[in-house]
Design a protein around this motif. Structure first.
Motif, PDB file in Angstrom:
ATOM      1  N   LEU A   1     -12.980  25.120  -5.518  1.00  0.00           N
ATOM      2  CA  LEU A   1     -12.084  23.976  -5.340  1.00  0.00           C
ATOM      3  C   LEU A   1     -12.805  22.707  -5.789  1.00  0.00           C
ATOM      4  CD1 LEU A   1      -9.278  23.171  -4.295  1.00  0.00           C
ATOM      5  CD2 LEU A   1     -10.287  22.834  -2.037  1.00  0.00           C
ATOM      6  N   PRO A   2     -12.868  22.476  -7.099  1.00  0.00           N
ATOM      7  CA  PRO A   2     -13.635  21.333  -7.620  1.00  0.00           C
ATOM      8  C   PRO A   2     -13.022  19.993  -7.242  1.00  0.00           C
ATOM      9  CG  PRO A   2     -12.431  22.464  -9.382  1.00  0.00           C
ATOM     10  CD  PRO A   2     -12.295  23.319  -8.159  1.00  0.00           C
ATOM     11  N   ALA A   3     -13.814  18.955  -7.389  1.00  0.00           N
ATOM     12  CA  ALA A   3     -13.394  17.609  -6.988  1.00  0.00           C
ATOM     13  C   ALA A   3     -12.146  17.146  -7.724  1.00  0.00           C
ATOM     14  CB  ALA A   3     -14.531  16.616  -7.220  1.00  0.00           C
ATOM     15  N   GLU A   4     -11.977  17.594  -8.970  1.00  0.00           N
ATOM     16  CA  GLU A   4     -10.816  17.155  -9.758  1.00  0.00           C
ATOM     17  C   GLU A   4      -9.556  17.968  -9.449  1.00  0.00           C
ATOM     18  OE1 GLU A   4     -13.269  19.959 -12.410  1.00  0.00           O
ATOM     19  OE2 GLU A   4     -13.619  18.372 -10.930  1.00  0.00           O
ATOM     20  N   GLY A   5      -9.667  18.944  -8.545  1.00  0.00           N
ATOM     21  CA  GLY A   5      -8.506  19.737  -8.170  1.00  0.00           C
ATOM     22  C   GLY A   5      -8.376  20.996  -9.000  1.00  0.00           C
ATOM     23  N   ILE A   6      -7.244  21.654  -8.899  1.00  0.00           N
ATOM     24  CA  ILE A   6      -7.043  22.933  -9.578  1.00  0.00           C
ATOM     25  C   ILE A   6      -5.696  22.938 -10.300  1.00  0.00           C
ATOM     26  CG2 ILE A   6      -8.498  24.280  -8.015  1.00  0.00           C
ATOM     27  CD1 ILE A   6      -5.972  25.160  -6.549  1.00  0.00           C
ATOM     28  N   LEU A   7      -5.564  23.860 -11.230  1.00  0.00           N
ATOM     29  CA  LEU A   7      -4.324  24.061 -11.949  1.00  0.00           C
ATOM     30  C   LEU A   7      -3.731  25.400 -11.506  1.00  0.00           C
ATOM     31  CD1 LEU A   7      -2.915  22.322 -14.152  1.00  0.00           C
ATOM     32  CD2 LEU A   7      -3.802  23.947 -15.835  1.00  0.00           C
TER      33      LEU A   7
ATOM     34  N   GLY B   1       6.601  29.279 -13.685  1.00  0.00           N
ATOM     35  CA  GLY B   1       5.356  29.660 -14.324  1.00  0.00           C
ATOM     36  C   GLY B   1       4.646  28.527 -15.020  1.00  0.00           C
ATOM     37  N   GLU B   2       5.225  27.341 -15.000  1.00  0.00           N
ATOM     38  CA  GLU B   2       4.613  26.190 -15.652  1.00  0.00           C
ATOM     39  C   GLU B   2       3.357  25.758 -14.897  1.00  0.00           C
ATOM     40  OE1 GLU B   2       8.245  23.640 -17.524  1.00  0.00           O
ATOM     41  OE2 GLU B   2       8.160  23.720 -15.332  1.00  0.00           O
ATOM     42  N   PRO B   3       2.384  25.188 -15.603  1.00  0.00           N
ATOM     43  CA  PRO B   3       1.162  24.723 -14.923  1.00  0.00           C
ATOM     44  C   PRO B   3       1.440  23.513 -14.039  1.00  0.00           C
ATOM     45  CG  PRO B   3       1.147  24.065 -17.233  1.00  0.00           C
ATOM     46  CD  PRO B   3       2.328  24.973 -17.066  1.00  0.00           C
ATOM     47  N   VAL B   4       0.842  23.515 -12.855  1.00  0.00           N
ATOM     48  CA  VAL B   4       0.985  22.422 -11.895  1.00  0.00           C
ATOM     49  C   VAL B   4      -0.413  21.991 -11.469  1.00  0.00           C
ATOM     50  CG1 VAL B   4       1.899  21.680  -9.662  1.00  0.00           C
ATOM     51  CG2 VAL B   4       3.178  23.331 -11.050  1.00  0.00           C
ATOM     52  N   SER B   5      -0.716  20.719 -11.640  1.00  0.00           N
ATOM     53  CA  SER B   5      -2.009  20.185 -11.214  1.00  0.00           C
ATOM     54  C   SER B   5      -1.932  19.786  -9.743  1.00  0.00           C
ATOM     55  CB  SER B   5      -2.380  18.974 -12.075  1.00  0.00           C
ATOM     56  OG  SER B   5      -3.609  18.422 -11.648  1.00  0.00           O
ATOM     57  N   VAL B   6      -2.892  20.278  -8.950  1.00  0.00           N
ATOM     58  CA  VAL B   6      -2.918  19.996  -7.513  1.00  0.00           C
ATOM     59  C   VAL B   6      -4.302  19.479  -7.142  1.00  0.00           C
ATOM     60  CG1 VAL B   6      -2.394  20.865  -5.206  1.00  0.00           C
ATOM     61  CG2 VAL B   6      -1.344  21.948  -7.197  1.00  0.00           C
ATOM     62  N   SER B   7      -4.349  18.310  -6.513  1.00  0.00           N
ATOM     63  CA  SER B   7      -5.630  17.711  -6.148  1.00  0.00           C
ATOM     64  C   SER B   7      -6.265  18.458  -4.981  1.00  0.00           C
ATOM     65  CB  SER B   7      -5.438  16.241  -5.763  1.00  0.00           C
ATOM     66  OG  SER B   7      -4.779  16.140  -4.499  1.00  0.00           O
TER      67      SER B   7
ATOM     68  N   VAL C   1     -13.273  18.410   3.951  1.00  0.00           N
ATOM     69  CA  VAL C   1     -13.310  17.031   4.450  1.00  0.00           C
ATOM     70  C   VAL C   1     -14.715  16.455   4.307  1.00  0.00           C
ATOM     71  CG1 VAL C   1     -13.077  15.574   6.492  1.00  0.00           C
ATOM     72  CG2 VAL C   1     -11.376  17.349   6.036  1.00  0.00           C
ATOM     73  N   ARG C   2     -15.717  17.243   4.685  1.00  0.00           N
ATOM     74  CA  ARG C   2     -17.087  16.754   4.613  1.00  0.00           C
ATOM     75  C   ARG C   2     -17.530  16.541   3.163  1.00  0.00           C
ATOM     76  NH1 ARG C   2     -19.777  20.486   9.483  1.00  0.00           N
ATOM     77  NH2 ARG C   2     -19.161  19.084  11.189  1.00  0.00           N
ATOM     78  N   GLU C   3     -17.140  17.446   2.265  1.00  0.00           N
ATOM     79  CA  GLU C   3     -17.506  17.278   0.857  1.00  0.00           C
ATOM     80  C   GLU C   3     -16.824  16.062   0.267  1.00  0.00           C
ATOM     81  OE1 GLU C   3     -19.192  18.006  -2.884  1.00  0.00           O
ATOM     82  OE2 GLU C   3     -17.058  17.598  -2.574  1.00  0.00           O
ATOM     83  N   GLU C   4     -15.583  15.820   0.674  1.00  0.00           N
ATOM     84  CA  GLU C   4     -14.874  14.623   0.227  1.00  0.00           C
ATOM     85  C   GLU C   4     -15.570  13.355   0.729  1.00  0.00           C
ATOM     86  OE1 GLU C   4     -11.604  13.753  -1.537  1.00  0.00           O
ATOM     87  OE2 GLU C   4     -12.715  15.388  -2.488  1.00  0.00           O
ATOM     88  N   GLU C   5     -16.019  13.372   1.973  1.00  0.00           N
ATOM     89  CA  GLU C   5     -16.705  12.202   2.519  1.00  0.00           C
ATOM     90  C   GLU C   5     -18.009  11.932   1.764  1.00  0.00           C
ATOM     91  OE1 GLU C   5     -17.214  12.544   6.710  1.00  0.00           O
ATOM     92  OE2 GLU C   5     -15.067  12.562   7.151  1.00  0.00           O
ATOM     93  N   ILE C   6     -18.725  13.002   1.452  1.00  0.00           N
ATOM     94  CA  ILE C   6     -19.977  12.850   0.703  1.00  0.00           C
ATOM     95  C   ILE C   6     -19.681  12.343  -0.706  1.00  0.00           C
ATOM     96  CG2 ILE C   6     -21.900  14.124  -0.332  1.00  0.00           C
ATOM     97  CD1 ILE C   6     -21.843  15.935   2.167  1.00  0.00           C
ATOM     98  N   PHE C   7     -18.676  12.919  -1.341  1.00  0.00           N
ATOM     99  CA  PHE C   7     -18.256  12.506  -2.679  1.00  0.00           C
ATOM    100  C   PHE C   7     -17.929  11.014  -2.705  1.00  0.00           C
ATOM    101  CE2 PHE C   7     -14.978  11.739  -5.861  1.00  0.00           C
ATOM    102  CZ  PHE C   7     -15.458  12.406  -6.986  1.00  0.00           C
TER     103      PHE C   7
ATOM    104  N   ASP D   1      -8.933   6.476  -6.060  1.00  0.00           N
ATOM    105  CA  ASP D   1      -8.522   7.229  -7.240  1.00  0.00           C
ATOM    106  C   ASP D   1      -7.235   7.981  -6.907  1.00  0.00           C
ATOM    107  OD1 ASP D   1      -8.188   8.849  -9.425  1.00  0.00           O
ATOM    108  OD2 ASP D   1     -10.285   9.465  -9.550  1.00  0.00           O
ATOM    109  N   GLU D   2      -6.110   7.466  -7.366  1.00  0.00           N
ATOM    110  CA  GLU D   2      -4.816   8.079  -7.054  1.00  0.00           C
ATOM    111  C   GLU D   2      -4.671   9.452  -7.693  1.00  0.00           C
ATOM    112  OE1 GLU D   2      -2.823   7.147  -4.886  1.00  0.00           O
ATOM    113  OE2 GLU D   2      -3.434   5.081  -4.492  1.00  0.00           O
ATOM    114  N   SER D   3      -5.371   9.698  -8.797  1.00  0.00           N
ATOM    115  CA  SER D   3      -5.275  11.012  -9.442  1.00  0.00           C
ATOM    116  C   SER D   3      -5.855  12.106  -8.556  1.00  0.00           C
ATOM    117  CB  SER D   3      -5.997  10.994 -10.792  1.00  0.00           C
ATOM    118  OG  SER D   3      -7.406  10.912 -10.625  1.00  0.00           O
ATOM    119  N   ARG D   4      -6.713  11.709  -7.623  1.00  0.00           N
ATOM    120  CA  ARG D   4      -7.289  12.659  -6.664  1.00  0.00           C
ATOM    121  C   ARG D   4      -6.613  12.552  -5.299  1.00  0.00           C
ATOM    122  NH1 ARG D   4     -11.779  12.203  -4.717  1.00  0.00           N
ATOM    123  NH2 ARG D   4     -12.233  14.438  -4.558  1.00  0.00           N
TER     124      ARG D   4
END
Length: 426
Positions: free
Chosen positions: A172-178, A185-191, A261-267, A286-289
């Motif tokens: 679950l990377p910081a930029e989210g997942i697809l 079946g279309e790609p959906v970006s989820v933070s 939550v903790r990784e987000e706080e550190i980030f 960062d609204e994209s996240r």
């Protein structure tokens, strides 16, 4: 007043509008929102442990008691309104009704509702996240992350090479997942924060609807809720009403949520110390996240710091069931022994404490009864839903408060009519 009693009174104050049906005091728009759901037939739809409308209101209650942001709580109130990857309950047509739903709950909540209904939540939460961790690994990573966040905030020390952070970011990377839209079946970006919100909501969702029926349906004998079996031909609803073996799974979700939550706080802390710059160059949030979404910690499993072992869960549930169904045949001493052993194995739910409180009242052991009733009440108010679903959450709370009142009075009825006439107002 001792801090424990202040905490209990605070929990009760938060719960009282729901206990009294004073929904307008929670949110002035809430009665009209419930009326909208009722008008489109939510109260006529079957849903696991009752009607879909009841479930939606229950989820909203749980999320509010867990201090969820308004948009998240409103997402809970309408969470399957367009159907989702678990159930087919499209009370609103997503192709024509998104504007209607948005007009009721606002843009932020409607966006979450829509995403909740189009992402493959079951595979994401279980296959892509939870099943990548053992219980032991979650416990170890919780300990490591606690030290990491302390180092980050107190000393400004950051290391993305720490084992727990590397593993979390790999799935679950910081930029989210697809992910793929469950219908098109279309790609959906989820933070990552939206995924965290859906974990948080799934904890509430499962806690409200799961009981012994699903264990039989999915052959959940090991208590890990892996949905690996299929007893569709023999699982008769609603079954015997035995509490379900879902607590291990929910505790794992809570532990993973806390890691996020903790990784987000550190980030966020690392970015702030680096000058606040973000990928889109605008600074600040960062609204994209979806950094505007607040991630709060559910008050269960000691604020999501504990994972309940699956075998301990099974043993505790069996002890509780024997106590409430057959334990009386061996007298109160036998019931007490069963419940004490139950609580030792699973200290995270309130009902065993409540029943044990009644046992102590019957024995005239009022101080112990008061202790157990207080603990049971605290846990049940924190959950916002019952573990033993043979009785409603409101019913359990009312009964527990009666026990607590009688324990403080140092009295208990000696006759059947005396027990039947018990009550409490206020």
């Amino acid at each position: 007043m001792p801090s424990s009693q202040k905490h209990l009174q605070s929990l009760l104050s938060s719960a009282r509008p729901f206990l009294r049906g004073e929904l307008e005091s929670v949110d002035p728009n809430l009665p009209s929102l419930v009326a909208v759901l009722r008008s489109v037939g939510a109260g006529e739809c079957w849903h696991k442990h009752g009607s879909f409308l009841d479930h939606l209101i229950d989820i909203y209650r749980i999320l509010k008691l867990w201090n969820a942001p308004d948009a998240v709580a409103l997402c809970g109130l309408f969470h399957s309104a367009y159907s989702n990857s678990y159930v087919n309950l499209a009370i609103f047509d997503p192709s024509t009704s998104r504007d209607t739903v948005r007009s009721h709950v606002g843009a932020s909540a409607e966006r979450l509702i829509h995403l909740f209904c189009i992402v493959p939540r079951q595979p994401i939460i279980h296959d892509d996240l939870l099943f990548h961790y053992t219980d032991r690994e979650l416990g170890e990573h919780l300990q490591s992350s606690e030290l990491s966040i302390k180092d980050a905030k107190e000393r400004g020390v950051f290391s993305s090479e720490e084992g727990w952070r590397k593993k979390l970011n790999s799935i679950l990377p910081a930029e989210g997942i697809l992910v793929k839209h469950i219908k098109t079946g279309e790609p959906v970006s989820v933070s990552r924060r939206v995924i965290a919100v859906f974990l948080f909501m799934t904890m509430a969702d499962f806690s409200d609807q799961l009981f012994g029926f699903q264990d039989h349906l999915f052959d959940n004998e090991n208590g890990r809720l892996e949905f690996s079996g299929d007893n569709s031909g023999s699982a008769l609803w609603p079954g015997d009403g035995k509490p379900g073996l879902w607590l291990n799974s929910i505790s794992r979700m809570g532990a993973l949520y806390l890691l996020i939550v903790r990784e987000e706080e550190i980030f966020m802390e690392e970015r702030k110390r680096a000058g606040g710059s973000i990928s889109n160059g605008s600074g600040g949030v960062d609204e994209s996240r979806d950094e505007g979404i607040e991630l709060v910690i559910p008050p269960v499993f000691e604020s999501c710091t504990k994972v309940l072992d699956a075998e301990e869960q099974i043993a505790a549930t069996d002890l509780y069931w024997e106590a409430v169904c057959d334990g009386g045949k061996g007298g109160l001493d036998r019931v007490e022994d069963l419940l004490v052993r139950c609580v030792e194995r699973n200290p995270f739910v309130g009902e065993p404490h409540v029943v044990l409180g009644q046992v102590y009242l019957s024995k005239g052991r009022f101080e112990e009864a008061e202790r157990e009733a207080e603990k049971g009440l605290e846990l049940m108010l924190s959950w916002g839903s019952p573990w033993d679903k043979r009785t409603s959450w409101e019913g359990w709370i009312a009964w527990c408060r009666v026990l607590l009142m009688k324990a403080k009075e140092r009295s208990w009825p000696k006759t059947a009519w005396g027990i039947l006439n018990l009550g409490l107002v206020g």
